[in-house]
Design a protein around this motif. Structure first.
Motif, mmCIF file in Angstrom:
data_model
loop_
_atom_site.group_PDB
_atom_site.id
_atom_site.type_symbol
_atom_site.label_atom_id
_atom_site.label_comp_id
_atom_site.label_asym_id
_atom_site.label_seq_id
_atom_site.Cartn_x
_atom_site.Cartn_y
_atom_site.Cartn_z
ATOM 1 N N GLU A 187 0.807 -1.220 0.000
ATOM 2 C CA GLU A 187 0.000 0.000 0.000
ATOM 3 C C GLU A 187 0.841 1.271 0.000
ATOM 4 O O GLU A 187 0.297 2.375 -0.083
ATOM 5 C CB GLU A 187 -0.927 0.003 1.226
ATOM 6 N N PRO A 189 2.726 4.427 -1.075
ATOM 7 C CA PRO A 189 2.645 5.225 -2.307
ATOM 8 C C PRO A 189 4.020 5.540 -2.874
ATOM 9 O O PRO A 189 5.025 5.559 -2.157
ATOM 10 C CB PRO A 189 1.944 6.500 -1.846
ATOM 11 N N ARG A 190 4.069 5.781 -4.149
ATOM 12 C CA ARG A 190 5.301 6.201 -4.822
ATOM 13 C C ARG A 190 5.652 7.613 -4.382
ATOM 14 O O ARG A 190 4.777 8.481 -4.250
ATOM 15 C CB ARG A 190 5.093 6.140 -6.338
ATOM 16 N N THR A 191 6.935 7.896 -4.181
ATOM 17 C CA THR A 191 7.355 9.203 -3.660
ATOM 18 C C THR A 191 8.105 10.066 -4.665
ATOM 19 O O THR A 191 8.346 11.235 -4.395
ATOM 20 C CB THR A 191 8.256 9.022 -2.422
ATOM 21 N N ASP A 226 12.106 2.975 -9.602
ATOM 22 C CA ASP A 226 11.692 3.590 -8.348
ATOM 23 C C ASP A 226 12.938 4.088 -7.595
ATOM 24 O O ASP A 226 13.895 3.328 -7.425
ATOM 25 C CB ASP A 226 10.964 2.526 -7.524
ATOM 26 N N ARG A 259 9.572 1.909 1.226
ATOM 27 C CA ARG A 259 9.493 1.262 -0.088
ATOM 28 C C ARG A 259 10.786 0.509 -0.407
ATOM 29 O O ARG A 259 10.751 -0.567 -1.019
ATOM 30 C CB ARG A 259 9.192 2.296 -1.179
#
Length: 298
Positions: A187, A189-191, A226, A259
């Protein structure tokens, strides 16, 4: 060591024949197989200054050649931005002498892999590692985006693989606890936008000397991903103190740090069960990484 059902057997005699046929300028050099924890290639020394990498799994020759050509371009590009030594591509070989696929030759990089010279307690190593990652992140993506293959894109794209890992890990690991961890990780989120990344900073791809970073191997995956992807190194390679040194040096925020932990978790879950019999060093690395991750979540 047989690690894959479709693995190709590569022998020193086969390599010597390929070198003699395709690169006669090296045919007088000694050929020897290197012991390795690697899971993708068999690696042979050619004399003192070269190494040859032979993909272990059967693939279409044309497709395999395209992959090797891309890896060579990526390795050359990474070499241009790293202040730490990395192998440089030299040549590509063709199928022959009983080996069904193309293969690659690169410069030999001396040193001891982190599997055999554990740098996990060294703050200086963590600082070196941060400097390496920062240099890669600063390289231009030139408009390129994550390829969509492997780690480094969307965490939830790996749900099916993780479900398989949890099933295969029953009896090996605390699966209920690990499922709970993945529910948290998926869950996140991409930063930030894609940055250039090594993509596989595990102990077998890092050379160490005197508790410092000596060089980095397996650079063919250099590409956009990422920003958290190379943070897997914090969990595969470092104890808590040096891990914080790495985090501070890179200025990681909370979500990005989590992440990075998620990508390390995804990788570790796969290697524990898949290599439990065929490559115990890799399997044990996965266990150690999962232990570090779970301890950080207590």
């Amino acid at each position: 060591m047989i690690m894959h059902d479709d693995q190709v057997d590569v022998t020193p005699e086969m390599v010597a024949a390929l070198v003699h046929e395709q690169f006669p300028q090296w045919s007088g050099k000694a050929i020897r197989l290197l012991p390795s924890t690697g899971t993708v290639n068999a690696i042979f020394r050619i004399g003192h200054d070269l190494s040859a990498r032979f993909p272990l799994r059967v693939a279409d020759a044309a497709g395999a050649l395209a992959v090797l050509e891309q890896e060579a371009r990526a390795s050359a590009e990474l070499a241009g931005v790293s202040r730490f030594p990395v192998p440089v591509p030299v040549a590509l070989g063709k199928p022959g002498a009983g080996y069904p696929m193309p293969w690659s030759v690169q410069t030999w990089l001396p040193g001891t892999v982190a599997f055999d010279a554990d740098p996990s307690g060294s703050d200086a190593f963590a600082e070196d590692l941060a400097a390496f990652i920062a240099a890669l992140r600063a390289a231009e993506t030139r408009g390129r985006l994550f390829s969509g293959e492997g780690r480094g894109g969307v965490l939830t794209d790996h749900d099916e693989w993780m479900a398989e890992c949890f099933e295969e890990s029953k009896g090996l690991l605390d699966v209920p606890r690990l499922r709970q961890a993945w529910r948290h990780f998926r869950e996140l989120p991409r930063t930030g936008a894609d940055v250039m990344s090594h993509g596989d900073l595990i102990p077998g791809n890092v050379l160490v000397e005197g508790g410092r970073l000596k060089g980095v191997l397996d650079t063919g995956g250099f590409g956009p991903a990422d920003p958290a992807l190379d943070l897997v190194s914090a969990w595969h390679l470092l104890q808590p103190g040096p891990r914080e040194v790495l985090r501070r040096a890179l200025g990681c925020g909370d979500v990005e740090w989590e992440r990075g932990k998620a990508w390390a978790f995804q990788q570790a879950m796969g290697v524990v069960w898949y290599y439990v019999q065929s490559n115990p060093s890799m399997s044990n690395m996965g266990r150690r990484t999962l232990d570090r991750i779970l301890q950080s979540m207590e």
